[in-house]
Motif scaffolding. Structure first.
Motif, mmCIF file in Angstrom:
data_model
loop_
_atom_site.group_PDB
_atom_site.id
_atom_site.type_symbol
_atom_site.label_atom_id
_atom_site.label_comp_id
_atom_site.label_asym_id
_atom_site.label_seq_id
_atom_site.Cartn_x
_atom_site.Cartn_y
_atom_site.Cartn_z
ATOM 1 N N THR A 45 0.836 -1.201 0.000
ATOM 2 C CA THR A 45 0.000 0.000 0.000
ATOM 3 C C THR A 45 0.871 1.250 0.000
ATOM 4 O O THR A 45 0.584 2.217 -0.713
ATOM 5 C CB THR A 45 -0.926 0.001 1.234
ATOM 6 O OG1 THR A 45 -1.707 -1.194 1.222
ATOM 7 C CG2 THR A 45 -1.836 1.200 1.239
ATOM 8 N N GLY A 46 1.946 1.216 0.783
ATOM 9 C CA GLY A 46 2.865 2.346 0.809
ATOM 10 C C GLY A 46 3.509 2.600 -0.535
ATOM 11 O O GLY A 46 3.662 3.742 -0.964
ATOM 12 N N ARG A 47 3.882 1.527 -1.231
ATOM 13 C CA ARG A 47 4.485 1.683 -2.562
ATOM 14 C C ARG A 47 3.522 2.381 -3.508
ATOM 15 O O ARG A 47 3.905 3.305 -4.238
ATOM 16 C CB ARG A 47 4.838 0.315 -3.140
ATOM 17 C CG ARG A 47 6.045 -0.310 -2.566
ATOM 18 C CD ARG A 47 6.372 -1.603 -3.302
ATOM 19 N NE ARG A 47 7.306 -2.381 -2.540
ATOM 20 C CZ ARG A 47 7.048 -3.578 -2.030
ATOM 21 N NH1 ARG A 47 5.890 -4.139 -2.219
ATOM 22 N NH2 ARG A 47 7.956 -4.211 -1.345
ATOM 23 N N GLU A 48 2.292 1.905 -3.508
ATOM 24 C CA GLU A 48 1.298 2.492 -4.415
ATOM 25 C C GLU A 48 1.045 3.959 -4.080
ATOM 26 O O GLU A 48 0.983 4.808 -4.985
ATOM 27 C CB GLU A 48 -0.003 1.693 -4.330
ATOM 28 C CG GLU A 48 0.120 0.283 -4.856
ATOM 29 C CD GLU A 48 -1.062 -0.601 -4.482
ATOM 30 O OE1 GLU A 48 -1.987 -0.112 -3.820
ATOM 31 O OE2 GLU A 48 -1.040 -1.779 -4.859
ATOM 32 N N ASP A 74 12.048 8.530 1.543
ATOM 33 C CA ASP A 74 11.786 8.674 2.976
ATOM 34 C C ASP A 74 10.453 8.026 3.372
ATOM 35 O O ASP A 74 10.355 7.362 4.407
ATOM 36 C CB ASP A 74 11.781 10.150 3.374
ATOM 37 C CG ASP A 74 13.156 10.792 3.256
ATOM 38 O OD1 ASP A 74 14.161 10.044 3.205
ATOM 39 O OD2 ASP A 74 13.223 12.039 3.202
ATOM 40 N N ALA A 75 9.450 8.211 2.546
ATOM 41 C CA ALA A 75 8.129 7.635 2.848
ATOM 42 C C ALA A 75 8.187 6.104 2.769
ATOM 43 O O ALA A 75 7.579 5.414 3.599
ATOM 44 C CB ALA A 75 7.087 8.179 1.889
ATOM 45 N N LYS A 76 8.926 5.567 1.794
ATOM 46 C CA LYS A 76 9.059 4.113 1.698
ATOM 47 C C LYS A 76 9.777 3.556 2.918
ATOM 48 O O LYS A 76 9.430 2.490 3.425
ATOM 49 C CB LYS A 76 9.819 3.727 0.428
ATOM 50 C CG LYS A 76 8.962 3.768 -0.823
ATOM 51 C CD LYS A 76 9.728 3.419 -2.067
ATOM 52 C CE LYS A 76 10.260 2.027 -2.052
ATOM 53 N NZ LYS A 76 10.943 1.653 -3.302
ATOM 54 N N GLN A 77 10.780 4.289 3.410
ATOM 55 C CA GLN A 77 11.500 3.840 4.596
ATOM 56 C C GLN A 77 10.573 3.829 5.817
ATOM 57 O O GLN A 77 10.619 2.908 6.625
ATOM 58 C CB GLN A 77 12.715 4.734 4.859
ATOM 59 C CG GLN A 77 13.578 4.260 6.002
ATOM 60 C CD GLN A 77 14.158 2.880 5.760
ATOM 61 O OE1 GLN A 77 14.457 2.499 4.637
ATOM 62 N NE2 GLN A 77 14.300 2.111 6.819
#
Length: 88
Positions: A45-48, A74-77
């Motif tokens: 979900t984060g990737r999308e 940063d958000a993916k981390q």
């Protein structure tokens, strides 16, 4: 004697089949498997979401492409850390 053995084997096989059918599918899944799936769902979900956010950032010309990449990274981390919290 041979007929008794065949009947015993049939009864045993029937018992095994009936027992395996009576167990609900949820019993096969382990708690660890469920947490791993939840962790994967968070990452996916984060990737999308971050892919969409990066596209919007690039289209909006609000920041340079490098800054958009950095924000996405940063958000993916953060998503990875959240997934680790769920998993472990």
């Amino acid at each position: 004697m041979n007929l008794n053995f065949v009947n015993l084997m049939r009864a045993t096989l029937a018992g095994i089949v009936l027992f395996s059918v009576s167990i609900p599918p949820e019993a096969y899944a382990t708690e660890r498997g469920k947490t791993r799936q939840a962790s994967r769902d968070v990452r996916q979900t984060g990737r999308e979401d971050e892919r969409t956010a990066k596209d919007e950032c690039r289209k909006g010309d609000e920041q340079s492409n490098a800054n958009c990449r950095r924000d996405k990274r940063d958000a993916k981390q953060e998503n990875r850390e959240e997934a680790r919290d769920i998993k472990y």
